[in-house]
Design a protein around this motif. Structure first.
Motif, PDB file in Angstrom:
ATOM      1  N   ARG A 265       0.826  -1.211   0.000  1.00 36.97           N
ATOM      2  CA  ARG A 265       0.000   0.000   0.000  1.00 36.97           C
ATOM      3  C   ARG A 265       0.860   1.261   0.000  1.00 36.97           C
ATOM      4  O   ARG A 265       0.530   2.241  -0.677  1.00 36.97           O
ATOM      5  CB  ARG A 265      -0.951  -0.041   1.193  1.00 36.97           C
ATOM      6  N   ARG A 268       2.101   1.624  -3.494  1.00 36.28           N
ATOM      7  CA  ARG A 268       1.061   2.176  -4.357  1.00 36.28           C
ATOM      8  C   ARG A 268       0.924   3.689  -4.123  1.00 36.28           C
ATOM      9  O   ARG A 268       0.790   4.465  -5.079  1.00 36.28           O
ATOM     10  CB  ARG A 268      -0.266   1.475  -4.062  1.00 36.28           C
ATOM     11  N   SER A 287      -4.846   3.816  -2.306  1.00 37.24           N
ATOM     12  CA  SER A 287      -3.801   2.883  -1.868  1.00 37.24           C
ATOM     13  C   SER A 287      -4.274   1.967  -0.749  1.00 37.24           C
ATOM     14  O   SER A 287      -3.553   1.046  -0.356  1.00 37.24           O
ATOM     15  CB  SER A 287      -2.560   3.652  -1.406  1.00 37.24           C
TER      16      SER A 287
END
Length: 324
Positions: A265, A268, A287
């Motif tokens: 995450r 991202r 994310s």
């Protein structure tokens, strides 16, 4: 004429020979900053190779006017203290730094910058096998053997080999932006960005076997990071108990499922901050990190800077130039 002059300094051993690692890293720098990619941005870089023939085409006087100075791996004899860094090289590096150049070392090239005093007070990285020696011989340098590369603004270091390519692409991202660096990485068939704080030990990638249940579920998780995900839910999707799922993720990736998920995450979020102008709140949602406050907390803990500061650092500034 290009404005960002990148000077690569090849350091020979006592017999005047250049090490294979030095030549490998010269190739890396040449691949990234060489003229073959000048169509990606205007202006592009000017590359100068400094060192003994037949590999070098310039003498130390070519450091004058350099905007970036790269020192690839030094001879083993310099890394272990059997050979001193030549005084004229030390003086030339200090002069280039005083004139405003940013200094870059690759693996044992850090010993050369350290001998010139340019790493004093800075965090620096070498390959972990050389870290004890660098720390012992240069106590004013904060040696970090756990990461791929460090960026102290005007002083950057990396662990060498593949990390050298990561650092060179990082410099292009800083100078010319994520889009140009991404296009260059695509040409070189490498990952567009590996952050410097990633460990030198590289965990195993996702299993390639499409029938592998762990690989399938983790790939699915990557495609659904913006959704609520739990270890229990992922384990069910993988047809495993949570205990078995935890063990398998640790075996393959060297970390826990929750840590793996958080790392993906954050990765991202990095990509979105670099390549889009989405508000921070939307980056958090996309994310899977949630609110802007939650994004800031996790992102700052993982990366060391806030999402806003991180995005600002990747705003294209153009190759470094001192007004030539």
């Amino acid at each position: 004429m290009p404005t960002g002059v990148v000077a690569v300094v090849l350091v020979p051993d006592e017999e005047g020979l250049i090490s294979p690692y030095d030549l490998y890293e010269l190739s890396t720098v040449s691949m990234v900053f060489g003229p073959s990619h000048a169509d990606l941005a205007e202006p592009w870089y000017e590359l100068r190779v400094i060192g003994p023939a037949p590999h070098g085409v310039h003498g130390l006087d070519a450091l004058a006017g350099a905007d970036t100075v790269v020192v690839p791996s030094a001879p083993e004899t310099m890394a272990d203290g059997r050979q001193e860094v030549p005084g004229e090289l030390v003086a030339a590096l200090r002069e280039a730094y005083a004139a405003g150049a940013r200094m870059v070392s690759m693996c044992t090239g850090a010993f050369v910058l350290a001998a010139a005093g340019l790493l004093d007070g800075h965090r620096a990285v070498v390959h972990r096998t050389y870290a004890p020696s660098l720390a012992a011989r240069h106590p004013r340098v904060t040696v970090d053997a756990s990461v791929l590369y460090t960026d102290g603004g005007r002083v950057l270091t990396c662990a060498g080999a593949a990390a050298g390519l990561d650092l060179c692409l990082h410099l292009v991202r800083k100078d010319l932006g994520a889009a140009v660096a991404g296009a260059l990485a695509d040409r070189l068939v490498v990952a567009p960005h590996r952050s410097g704080d990633r460990p030198q030990f590289v965990a195993a990638p996702l299993p390639a076997d499409p029938e592998d249940p762990l690989g399938r579920v983790l790939q699915w998780a990557l495609e659904h990071l913006d959704e609520p995900l739990t270890v229990e839910g992922l384990a069910r999707r993988a047809l495993m108990s949570p205990r078995t799922f935890h063990r398998r993720v640790r075996e393959v990736h060297g970390t826990t499922p929750l840590r793996w998920l958080l790392d993906q995450r954050v990765a991202r979020a990095r990509a979105l901050l670099e390549s889009t102008d989405l508000p921070v709140e939307r980056v958090g949602e996309a994310s899977g990190l949630g609110s802007a406050a939650n994004l800031r907390r996790h992102f700052t803990r993982a990366v060391g800077v806030s999402p806003t500061a991180y995005r600002r650092s990747f705003t294209p500034s153009g190759p470094p130039s001192r007004g030539r």
